[in-house]
Design a protein around this motif. Sequence first.
Motif, PDB file in Angstrom:
ATOM      1  N   ALA A 126      25.937 -10.878 -28.588  1.00 52.28           N
ATOM      2  CA  ALA A 126      24.581 -11.004 -29.121  1.00 52.28           C
ATOM      3  C   ALA A 126      23.827  -9.685 -29.031  1.00 52.28           C
ATOM      4  O   ALA A 126      24.062  -8.865 -28.145  1.00 52.28           O
ATOM      5  CB  ALA A 126      23.818 -12.095 -28.373  1.00 52.28           C
ATOM      6  N   ARG A 127      22.918  -9.505 -29.974  1.00 49.01           N
ATOM      7  CA  ARG A 127      22.078  -8.316 -30.047  1.00 49.01           C
ATOM      8  C   ARG A 127      20.673  -8.757 -30.453  1.00 49.01           C
ATOM      9  O   ARG A 127      20.464  -9.867 -30.928  1.00 49.01           O
ATOM     10  CB  ARG A 127      22.611  -7.308 -31.075  1.00 49.01           C
ATOM     11  CG  ARG A 127      24.070  -6.903 -30.882  1.00 49.01           C
ATOM     12  CD  ARG A 127      24.253  -5.994 -29.690  1.00 49.01           C
ATOM     13  NE  ARG A 127      25.621  -5.526 -29.564  1.00 49.01           N
ATOM     14  CZ  ARG A 127      26.565  -6.135 -28.854  1.00 49.01           C
ATOM     15  NH1 ARG A 127      26.279  -7.260 -28.199  1.00 49.01           N
ATOM     16  NH2 ARG A 127      27.787  -5.643 -28.778  1.00 49.01           N
ATOM     17  N   MET A 128      19.726  -7.837 -30.325  1.00 46.18           N
ATOM     18  CA  MET A 128      18.376  -8.071 -30.836  1.00 46.18           C
ATOM     19  C   MET A 128      17.920  -6.784 -31.495  1.00 46.18           C
ATOM     20  O   MET A 128      17.855  -5.737 -30.855  1.00 46.18           O
ATOM     21  CB  MET A 128      17.410  -8.459 -29.713  1.00 46.18           C
ATOM     22  CG  MET A 128      15.992  -8.764 -30.180  1.00 46.18           C
ATOM     23  SD  MET A 128      15.840 -10.339 -31.043  1.00 46.18           S
ATOM     24  CE  MET A 128      15.977 -11.490 -29.673  1.00 46.18           C
ATOM     25  N   GLY A 129      17.624  -6.852 -32.795  1.00 50.63           N
ATOM     26  CA  GLY A 129      17.190  -5.671 -33.518  1.00 50.63           C
ATOM     27  C   GLY A 129      15.804  -5.214 -33.092  1.00 50.63           C
ATOM     28  O   GLY A 129      15.042  -5.956 -32.458  1.00 50.63           O
ATOM     29  N   MET A 130      15.469  -3.998 -33.442  1.00 55.64           N
ATOM     30  CA  MET A 130      14.164  -3.442 -33.091  1.00 55.64           C
ATOM     31  C   MET A 130      13.062  -4.224 -33.798  1.00 55.64           C
ATOM     32  O   MET A 130      13.107  -4.434 -35.016  1.00 55.64           O
ATOM     33  CB  MET A 130      14.105  -1.967 -33.466  1.00 55.64           C
ATOM     34  CG  MET A 130      15.084  -1.090 -32.705  1.00 55.64           C
ATOM     35  SD  MET A 130      14.713  -0.974 -30.934  1.00 55.64           S
ATOM     36  CE  MET A 130      13.419   0.282 -30.948  1.00 55.64           C
ATOM     37  N   HIS A 131      12.070  -4.639 -33.049  1.00 57.79           N
ATOM     38  CA  HIS A 131      10.991  -5.462 -33.579  1.00 57.79           C
ATOM     39  C   HIS A 131       9.758  -5.277 -32.706  1.00 57.79           C
ATOM     40  O   HIS A 131       9.822  -4.714 -31.603  1.00 57.79           O
ATOM     41  CB  HIS A 131      11.397  -6.936 -33.577  1.00 57.79           C
ATOM     42  CG  HIS A 131      11.581  -7.484 -32.185  1.00 57.79           C
ATOM     43  ND1 HIS A 131      12.707  -7.223 -31.422  1.00 57.79           N
ATOM     44  CD2 HIS A 131      10.775  -8.244 -31.394  1.00 57.79           C
ATOM     45  CE1 HIS A 131      12.580  -7.812 -30.243  1.00 57.79           C
ATOM     46  NE2 HIS A 131      11.418  -8.429 -30.198  1.00 57.79           N
ATOM     47  N   ARG A 132       8.634  -5.764 -33.186  1.00 56.31           N
ATOM     48  CA  ARG A 132       7.397  -5.775 -32.411  1.00 56.31           C
ATOM     49  C   ARG A 132       6.970  -7.214 -32.174  1.00 56.31           C
ATOM     50  O   ARG A 132       7.186  -8.083 -33.016  1.00 56.31           O
ATOM     51  CB  ARG A 132       6.283  -5.026 -33.152  1.00 56.31           C
ATOM     52  CG  ARG A 132       6.512  -3.555 -33.278  1.00 56.31           C
ATOM     53  CD  ARG A 132       5.282  -2.825 -33.754  1.00 56.31           C
ATOM     54  NE  ARG A 132       4.931  -3.136 -35.135  1.00 56.31           N
ATOM     55  CZ  ARG A 132       3.968  -2.526 -35.812  1.00 56.31           C
ATOM     56  NH1 ARG A 132       3.236  -1.593 -35.216  1.00 56.31           N
ATOM     57  NH2 ARG A 132       3.711  -2.847 -37.050  1.00 56.31           N
ATOM     58  N   ASP A 133       6.347  -7.471 -31.035  1.00 56.16           N
ATOM     59  CA  ASP A 133       5.767  -8.783 -30.759  1.00 56.16           C
ATOM     60  C   ASP A 133       4.366  -8.786 -31.357  1.00 56.16           C
ATOM     61  O   ASP A 133       3.383  -8.435 -30.688  1.00 56.16           O
ATOM     62  CB  ASP A 133       5.713  -9.037 -29.251  1.00 56.16           C
ATOM     63  CG  ASP A 133       7.098  -9.086 -28.620  1.00 56.16           C
ATOM     64  OD1 ASP A 133       8.082  -9.130 -29.372  1.00 56.16           O
ATOM     65  OD2 ASP A 133       7.185  -9.067 -27.384  1.00 56.16           O
TER      66      ASP A 133
END
Length: 224
Positions: A126-133
């Motif tokens: 699993a990964r999580m791409g670059m994002h903003r909350d």
Amino acid sequence: MESELFPRGRTEVAPGAVHLPDWLDLAGQLGLLTACREWARPPAGLRTVRTPGGGTMTSRQVCLGLHWYPYGYATTVVDGDGSPVKPFPPWLADLGRRAVEDALGPQPAGSEAHDIALINFYDADARMGMHRDSDERSDAPVVSLSLGDTCVFRFGNTESRTRPYTDVELRSGDLFVFGGPSRSAYHGVPRVHAGTGPSELGLTGRLNVTLRVGGFQDPPVART
């Protein structure tokens, strides 16, 4: 860890973004893991998140307080079984308050308490791409707690998903808080190191418990 040549200490990764290693002791980690396992059960349990473009996130997620979906909040699991979201417990708000104070210092009287949790489960792939909350209506600090396998946490800038960014190793029990000028910074998880979590947890994979302040005056209405 006592066997390390250079013990890990508090690090300010960017203004308002602080990493506190080993913030949760083993008992604290076990308690939080037990709660996460209960929250992950249906109804309104762990789900695969689908993006508007038809893709899926590789991490799986369960929410407390309000249900997050791309890209908004609702009071029910609008992209899952439709059940009411599980409540956000007061003890988790207390944990979030203590985390912010330990990382950033005393907060102003009357500061908003965390009322939303996103719990993401990562297996080895699993990964999580670059994002903003950015779906909240509050700029209160975000609290991130790690359980299980170590990950590479990439903390970037507020302007784009690209450099400059800093890669931080987050291990089980680590705390990362970002607020102030870093509240809207891009961040993600490019890598999980399988089999690196404490054996005492009995957890295969990584759990990330993220606490946010929604700032909603009225319950959000799901977008159609």
